[in-house]
Enzyme design. Sequence first.
Site, short mmCIF file in Angstrom:
data_model
loop_
_atom_site.label_atom_id
_atom_site.label_comp_id
_atom_site.label_asym_id
_atom_site.label_seq_id
_atom_site.Cartn_x
_atom_site.Cartn_y
_atom_site.Cartn_z
N GLU A 170 0.87 -1.18 0.00
CA GLU A 170 0.00 0.00 0.00
C GLU A 170 0.90 1.24 0.00
O GLU A 170 1.95 1.24 0.69
CB GLU A 170 -0.91 -0.05 1.23
CG GLU A 170 -0.61 0.94 2.28
CD GLU A 170 -1.44 0.85 3.55
OE1 GLU A 170 -2.34 1.69 3.71
OE2 GLU A 170 -1.16 -0.02 4.38
N ASP A 193 16.70 -3.04 11.40
CA ASP A 193 17.45 -2.07 10.58
C ASP A 193 16.85 -0.68 10.82
O ASP A 193 16.48 0.04 9.88
CB ASP A 193 17.36 -2.46 9.10
CG ASP A 193 18.34 -1.69 8.23
OD1 ASP A 193 19.22 -0.99 8.77
OD2 ASP A 193 18.23 -1.79 6.99
#
Length: 291
Positions: free
Chosen positions: A91, A195
Amino acid sequence: MQALIRHLETQTGQSLQNSSLRSIGGGDINSAYRLKTENIDWFIKLNRADLASMFVAEAAGLREFAGMGAVRVPDVICFGDFQQYAYLVLEFIELRSLNGNSASLFGQQLAQLHSQRQAYFGWPIDNTIGSTPQHNDRKDDWVGFWRQQRLSKQLQLAATNGYGSSLQSQGEKLLARIGDFFSDYRPHPSLLHGDLWGGNAAADSQGQPIIFDPACYYGDREADLAMTELFGGFGRDFYAAYQAEYPLNNGYKIRKTLYNLYHILNHLNLFGSGYLSQAINMINQLLAELK
Ligand code: ADP
């Protein structure tokens, strides 16, 4: 690209007639596009077909975060490979910088995510950190996990890349003593982003925090916090809210270097010798703590 769009039409059952496709900067690793029709708004990441497993792992990570319900992630629409492409369709979300209230909310939500205990250290599948393979073999012992699956693997890669001598000898000394940093601290497994630098977190137009591009696994939450501090920090509001929700152990101040060493070694392996002295300094600083 038109053939890929037709393929996505068959994969999703959505009509993509009259769609507009716009290339957007993309990240370090992949190229990125926005595909829009009247009814859909998608963010498409593309890479070479032989790298499709990276997107399989990224989609699995995003779905796992979605299932936890603590921090918003983009919905996964579909992923796979087609002709020369590997693709991941998400999305599209209009992203803004985290600041003030959204940074504070993010601190609280991340602490809530981290407070949920997982069953083991590792993750069901391996993934990547940048483009480097990241190994997630299941372990019950965190110190062993961090030694074998994280630092040792990066040091071996560094040796293959020609970074021998003092990096390797000091690195060996550190690997032997990692347990000493955990003498009075027993972390539990939390779902980590893996990360979490500033480029992988933002807010939506309502100020809801969003995280994306995870390299996730179950690990010590301090590893996520450490990475937030490595390239600039997330601001006072974020840290104050995290601490209020789930205070950090005092030893974090020392262990954060042990955790960020993994990312600096990874930067050395990905981007070259500019990171060598920083890596050696971090190892020496950690060894000095143990004297
Ligand atoms: P890479 O894996 O190549 O580093 P990222 O997933 O980090 O790519 O995405 C690159 C950039 O695209 C991000 O820094 C962010 O600004 C933007 N981005 C990422 N996901 C979305 C999304 N779902 N909707 C809109 N923009 C996004």
